[in-house]
Design an enzyme around this catalytic site. Structure first.
Site, PDB file in Angstrom:
ATOM      1  N   ASP A 209     -32.008  -4.866 -24.642  1.00 46.44           N
ATOM      2  CA  ASP A 209     -31.886  -3.729 -23.724  1.00 46.44           C
ATOM      3  C   ASP A 209     -32.679  -2.507 -24.169  1.00 46.44           C
ATOM      4  O   ASP A 209     -32.312  -1.373 -23.866  1.00 46.44           O
ATOM      5  CB  ASP A 209     -30.404  -3.324 -23.527  1.00 46.44           C
ATOM      6  CG  ASP A 209     -29.597  -4.466 -22.962  1.00 46.44           C
ATOM      7  OD1 ASP A 209     -30.167  -5.296 -22.239  1.00 46.44           O
ATOM      8  OD2 ASP A 209     -28.387  -4.524 -23.261  1.00 46.44           O
TER       9      ASP A 209
ATOM     10  N   LYS B 227     -37.552  -3.263 -22.224  1.00 46.80           N
ATOM     11  CA  LYS B 227     -38.727  -4.154 -22.149  1.00 46.80           C
ATOM     12  C   LYS B 227     -39.241  -4.294 -20.712  1.00 46.80           C
ATOM     13  O   LYS B 227     -40.439  -4.240 -20.451  1.00 46.80           O
ATOM     14  CB  LYS B 227     -38.358  -5.553 -22.698  1.00 46.80           C
ATOM     15  CG  LYS B 227     -37.902  -5.533 -24.151  1.00 46.80           C
ATOM     16  CD  LYS B 227     -37.402  -6.883 -24.600  1.00 46.80           C
ATOM     17  CE  LYS B 227     -36.090  -7.330 -23.987  1.00 46.80           C
ATOM     18  NZ  LYS B 227     -34.916  -6.528 -24.352  1.00 46.80           N
TER      19      LYS B 227
ATOM     20  N   GLY C 124     -31.316  -9.010 -18.806  1.00 48.72           N
ATOM     21  CA  GLY C 124     -31.305  -8.172 -17.601  1.00 48.72           C
ATOM     22  C   GLY C 124     -32.371  -7.118 -17.819  1.00 48.72           C
ATOM     23  O   GLY C 124     -32.204  -6.245 -18.651  1.00 48.72           O
ATOM     24  N   HIS C 125     -33.488  -7.243 -17.126  1.00 46.62           N
ATOM     25  CA  HIS C 125     -34.619  -6.340 -17.330  1.00 46.62           C
ATOM     26  C   HIS C 125     -34.753  -5.429 -16.113  1.00 46.62           C
ATOM     27  O   HIS C 125     -35.010  -5.901 -15.003  1.00 46.62           O
ATOM     28  CB  HIS C 125     -35.907  -7.142 -17.572  1.00 46.62           C
ATOM     29  CG  HIS C 125     -35.869  -7.927 -18.849  1.00 46.62           C
ATOM     30  ND1 HIS C 125     -36.903  -8.702 -19.301  1.00 46.62           N
ATOM     31  CD2 HIS C 125     -34.894  -8.036 -19.797  1.00 46.62           C
ATOM     32  CE1 HIS C 125     -36.567  -9.251 -20.464  1.00 46.62           C
ATOM     33  NE2 HIS C 125     -35.351  -8.870 -20.769  1.00 46.62           N
TER      34      HIS C 125
ATOM     35  N   GLN D 119     -33.932 -10.417 -24.938  1.00 45.57           N
ATOM     36  CA  GLN D 119     -33.041 -10.054 -26.046  1.00 45.57           C
ATOM     37  C   GLN D 119     -33.808  -9.172 -27.050  1.00 45.57           C
ATOM     38  O   GLN D 119     -34.708  -8.471 -26.652  1.00 45.57           O
ATOM     39  CB  GLN D 119     -32.443 -11.301 -26.735  1.00 45.57           C
ATOM     40  CG  GLN D 119     -31.428 -12.047 -25.881  1.00 45.57           C
ATOM     41  CD  GLN D 119     -32.055 -12.906 -24.797  1.00 45.57           C
ATOM     42  OE1 GLN D 119     -32.850 -13.773 -25.073  1.00 45.57           O
ATOM     43  NE2 GLN D 119     -31.692 -12.667 -23.560  1.00 45.57           N
TER      44      GLN D 119
END
Ligand code: GDP
Ligand code: IMO
Ligand code: MG
Length: 422
Positions: A13, A16, A40-41, A222
């Protein structure tokens, strides 16, 4: 040409997704190399906020190819949901998205096994996102897994049933109640959706593009401290999140890796269980969480917050061969009188060290250096390096001196345009 790699240097988080979206115009191809929908991007532009889980973050720029590499694990249910959500904002990615035949499939029963395993662990649970990541990678390395290429074979349903049966046997051990039927229909619908995309031998495809002079950005998921080999084991994910993971997760040789862009927050966060030496259990931690909106993009869980940890950052830089740093969310630290940075750890043995120990749980205290904060509150509007507050410039110089790596980008807000190239 070489493959540049962009990845997280902390516990995930870091931001990225935002930076991949910002850098995409400089590349021909964006490729995810590991992880799955535990990621979750988040991307923000033109008043749109979008969270991607499986699909690479280059998808919102027209013209670039986006590849889901062999190292990724795919849940067809979540994949279809992502596609459907993109369709609601009129984004059609059918021509841009390619999927590796060798990527592994997350079955509904993998998700159930994940939940059963976590429930059985009780207090020692990993704090998994419960997306079936661990069980899917276990089947991959245990040589039981189903791959995207299998969905094209005539006996796919039999292969599915054989693996399901194995999972049902395992589930008996957990004495865990579950309902499978409600997921299965959606899962097979997702399989049909995947078939609409180009399913390719992505390692051949990518190497051919590199030979033709095309540029590739590999997108990590990650973060380094969640890497299965080097993270805070066992509180980690089940894939190699480091640069080496880009080689195995895409099929590119180590000598084809170019720049390594390491993304980190100006502070630290972690979601899920496991040691976190600089965690703030006080009002300051709460304030960072509130100002930084630190809630998981995938699960909505509150993220644990703490000060920047230099021994951990330097460890990540070493493992990844980081060539430049990207600092995120400095805007969140605005308004603090003093900002602390960890430079060492005190261990239960009485020793003080400045590197990451084998077991982070042996850390009983942290050595901090204190720097001046900056009071300017509206950093989100700052557009050039010279306009940055003096104390923030000093904070950046301090990090560069302690890591010996230049900070090349700083991000001062979630939006695409709140980014300064140094
Ligand atoms: P990722 O998993 O590394 O892509 O990061 P996430 O998307 O899970 O989490 C990063 C969060 O911070 C998202 O909500 C972003 O919109 C937000 N964000 C990214 N960069 C910045 C920044 O520079 N400042 C602020 N305030 N928010 C940011
Ligand atoms: P992105 O790509 C933050 C964490 C989970 C848990 C541990 C294992 O958005 O940075 P898993 O679901 O893999 O079995 O969970 O890893 N985790 C993440 N934390 N960002 C992520 O991805 C994460 N993916 C997994 O919270 O502690
Ligand atoms: Mg995330």
């Amino acid at each position: 040409m070489k493959v540049d790699v962009l990845l997280g240097l902390q516990w995930g988080d870091e931001g990225k997704g935002k930076i991949v979206d910002v850098l995409t115009p400089q590349y021909n191809v964006i490729a995810r190399f590991q992880g799955g929908p535990n990621a979750g991007h988040t991307l923000e532009f033109n008043n749109i906020k979008h969270v991607l889980h499986t699909i690479p973050s280059g998808i919102f720029r027209e013209g670039q190819i986006n590849i889901i590499g062999n190292g990724v694990v795919i849940d067809p249910i979540i994949f279809k949901k992502e596609i459907d959500k993109l369709k609601t904002i009129n984004v059609d990615i059918s021509k841009q998205l390619l999927i590796s035949k060798k990527a592994h499939l997350i079955l509904p029963s993998h998700r159930i096994l994940d939940a059963a395993s976590e429930a059985a662990k009780g207090k020692t649970k990993i704090g998994s996102t419960l997306k079936g990541i661990g069980p899917t990678y276990m089947d991959k390395t245990g040589r039981n897994g189903l791959r995207i290429g299998d969905i094209l074979s005539v006996d796919f349903k039999e292969k599915y049933n054989a693996l399901l049966q194995k999972h049902q046997e395992l589930l008996k051990m957990y004495n865990y109640e579950y309902k499978l039927e409600e997921f299965e229909a959606g899962w097979f619908e997702g399989i049909e959706e995947i078939k609409k995309y180009r399913i390719i031998d992505s390692e051949h495809y990518l190497n051919q593009l590199l030979t033709e002079g095309k540029t590739v950005l590999a997108e990590g998921a990650q973060g380094t401290l969640l890497d299965v080999d080097f993270g805070s084991y066992p509180y980690v994910t089940s894939s190699n999140t480091i640069t080496a993971g880009a080689c195995t997760g895409l099929g590119v040789a180590p000598n084809r890796i170019g720049k390594v862009l390491g993304v980190f927050k100006a502070y630290c966060t972690r979601v899920g269980s496991g040691p976190f030496p600089t965690e703030l259990h006080c009002d300051t931690g709460e304030l960072i969480r509130k100002k930084g909106n630190e809630f998981g993009s995938t699960t909505g869980r509150p993220r644990r917050c703490g000060w920047l940890d230099l021994p951990a950052l330097n460890y990540a830089i070493m493992l990844n061969g980081v060539t430049s740093l990207i600092m995120m969310k400095a805007d969140v630290l605005s308004g603090f009188d003093k900002i602390k940075v960890a430079t060492g750890y005190k261990l239960d043995s009485g020793e003080t060290i400045n590197y990451l120990p084998y077991d982070l749980e042996t850390v009983t205290g942290v050595v901090f250096e204190e720097l001046d904060g900056w009071s300017e509150n509206d950093l989100k509007e700052v557009k050039c390096k010279n306009c940055l507050p003096g104390s923030l410039k000093k904070y950046i110089a301090f990090i560069e001196e302690k890591t010996k790596v230049p900070v090349s980008i700083i991000s001062l807000g979630p939006n695409r345009n709140q980014t300064i190239m140094l």
